[in-house]
Design a protein around this motif. Sequence first.
Motif, PDB file in Angstrom:
ATOM      1  N   GLN A   8      46.190  37.082  32.997  1.00 32.41           N
ATOM      2  CA  GLN A   8      45.039  36.102  33.234  1.00 32.41           C
ATOM      3  C   GLN A   8      44.669  35.371  31.860  1.00 32.41           C
ATOM      4  OE1 GLN A   8      42.278  39.103  34.580  1.00 32.41           O
ATOM      5  NE2 GLN A   8      41.451  39.243  32.158  1.00 32.41           N
ATOM      6  N   PRO A   9      43.886  34.196  31.933  1.00 35.85           N
ATOM      7  CA  PRO A   9      43.465  33.854  30.806  1.00 35.85           C
ATOM      8  C   PRO A   9      42.524  34.316  30.073  1.00 35.85           C
ATOM      9  CG  PRO A   9      42.641  32.338  32.732  1.00 35.85           C
ATOM     10  CD  PRO A   9      43.502  33.426  33.059  1.00 35.85           C
ATOM     11  N   GLU A  65      44.594  32.906  37.900  1.00 33.30           N
ATOM     12  CA  GLU A  65      44.932  32.148  36.720  1.00 33.30           C
ATOM     13  C   GLU A  65      44.152  31.103  36.332  1.00 33.30           C
ATOM     14  OE1 GLU A  65      49.741  32.076  37.988  1.00 33.30           O
ATOM     15  OE2 GLU A  65      48.840  30.382  38.192  1.00 33.30           O
ATOM     16  N   ALA A  66      43.129  30.789  37.187  1.00 37.03           N
ATOM     17  CA  ALA A  66      41.955  29.884  36.632  1.00 37.03           C
ATOM     18  C   ALA A  66      41.077  30.521  35.892  1.00 37.03           C
ATOM     19  CB  ALA A  66      41.278  29.447  37.722  1.00 37.03           C
ATOM     20  N   GLY A  67      40.912  32.058  35.805  1.00 36.08           N
ATOM     21  CA  GLY A  67      40.016  32.902  35.330  1.00 36.08           C
ATOM     22  C   GLY A  67      38.787  33.332  36.044  1.00 36.08           C
ATOM     23  N   VAL A  68      38.862  33.074  37.400  1.00 35.20           N
ATOM     24  CA  VAL A  68      37.820  33.497  38.281  1.00 35.20           C
ATOM     25  C   VAL A  68      37.789  34.816  38.651  1.00 35.20           C
ATOM     26  CG1 VAL A  68      36.664  32.908  40.429  1.00 35.20           C
ATOM     27  CG2 VAL A  68      37.534  30.960  38.949  1.00 35.20           C
ATOM     28  N   LEU A  69      38.940  35.451  38.904  1.00 36.02           N
ATOM     29  CA  LEU A  69      39.033  36.931  39.137  1.00 36.02           C
ATOM     30  C   LEU A  69      40.040  37.490  38.303  1.00 36.02           C
ATOM     31  CD1 LEU A  69      41.745  37.428  40.959  1.00 36.02           C
ATOM     32  CD2 LEU A  69      40.243  36.604  42.704  1.00 36.02           C
ATOM     33  N   THR A  70      39.709  39.034  38.177  1.00 35.63           N
ATOM     34  CA  THR A  70      40.975  39.661  37.425  1.00 35.63           C
ATOM     35  C   THR A  70      41.423  40.647  38.695  1.00 35.63           C
ATOM     36  OG1 THR A  70      41.145  41.388  35.596  1.00 35.63           O
ATOM     37  CG2 THR A  70      39.097  41.481  36.621  1.00 35.63           C
ATOM     38  N   THR A  71      42.776  41.043  38.376  1.00 32.56           N
ATOM     39  CA  THR A  71      43.451  41.995  39.355  1.00 32.56           C
ATOM     40  C   THR A  71      44.268  42.912  38.629  1.00 32.56           C
ATOM     41  OG1 THR A  71      43.873  40.054  40.777  1.00 32.56           O
ATOM     42  CG2 THR A  71      45.169  41.892  41.281  1.00 32.56           C
ATOM     43  N   HIS A  72      44.198  44.259  39.119  1.00 32.56           N
ATOM     44  CA  HIS A  72      44.857  45.200  38.275  1.00 32.56           C
ATOM     45  C   HIS A  72      45.479  45.787  39.173  1.00 32.56           C
ATOM     46  CE1 HIS A  72      41.029  47.586  38.931  1.00 32.56           C
ATOM     47  NE2 HIS A  72      41.866  48.484  39.119  1.00 32.56           N
ATOM     48  N   THR A  73      46.608  46.624  39.200  1.00 31.68           N
ATOM     49  CA  THR A  73      47.336  47.474  39.960  1.00 31.68           C
ATOM     50  C   THR A  73      46.804  48.889  39.829  1.00 31.68           C
ATOM     51  OG1 THR A  73      49.118  47.710  38.563  1.00 31.68           O
ATOM     52  CG2 THR A  73      49.359  46.032  40.111  1.00 31.68           C
ATOM     53  N   GLU A  74      46.582  49.600  41.011  1.00 35.45           N
ATOM     54  CA  GLU A  74      46.393  51.299  41.015  1.00 35.45           C
ATOM     55  C   GLU A  74      47.373  51.774  41.994  1.00 35.45           C
ATOM     56  OE1 GLU A  74      41.423  51.128  40.344  1.00 35.45           O
ATOM     57  OE2 GLU A  74      42.519  52.419  42.021  1.00 35.45           O
TER      58      GLU A  74
END
Lengths: 103, 103
Positions: A8-9, A65-74
């Motif tokens: 992400q940015p 990719e726009a920076g609106v949300l963040t995603t992580h794997t669990e």
Amino acid sequence: MSRKALPQPAREEIRVEAVLQALGEPVRLQIIRALAGAPDGIACGEIELPVTPSTRAHHLRILREAGVLTTHTEGTRRISSLRREDLDTLYPGLLTGILTARQ
Amino acid sequence: MSRKALPQPAREEIRVEAVLQALGEPVRLQIIRALAGAPDGIACGEIELPVTPSTRAHHLRILREAGVLTTHTEGTRRISSLRREDLDTLYPGLLTGILTARQ
């Protein structure tokens, strides 16, 4: 459990045009409305959306990719949450204004 | 002098997706930044933009049809201004958040 953030940015790389473009789409607005009510994030598959899994994945990627949300794997799950602090710092009022809009 | 408003959506017809889509473009952001500093409106040709007259007209039409700006003719001139009151009522903070963004 292994936890890994997807690319992400950084805050200073976020561009307002990209944020607005990412948000200006009905399904993506539905996603951010769902995330706005879930400060700890939501597993991507759990947001109710009228689209196929691949379209869902596409919209989530655009928002990330726009920076609106963040995603992580669990483990095998992907958890997304709004980058509310980043957006509120960069564009005070923007997100609240959008979330206020009648649907 | 004859004064005539060009077609535009009524406040209750404005849709947040259309507003965000209209704003998510660098030239159109440049237009709204220029208009934000001119509450009485600006003659369309007087906004400095790095585009041809027909592209300029296209961007102004997108913004008008989305409900972001209003345009009226005064004789042969077209004067545009931001629909700030409408947008601030529908989406409090949105416009300020966007105008605050570093460019």
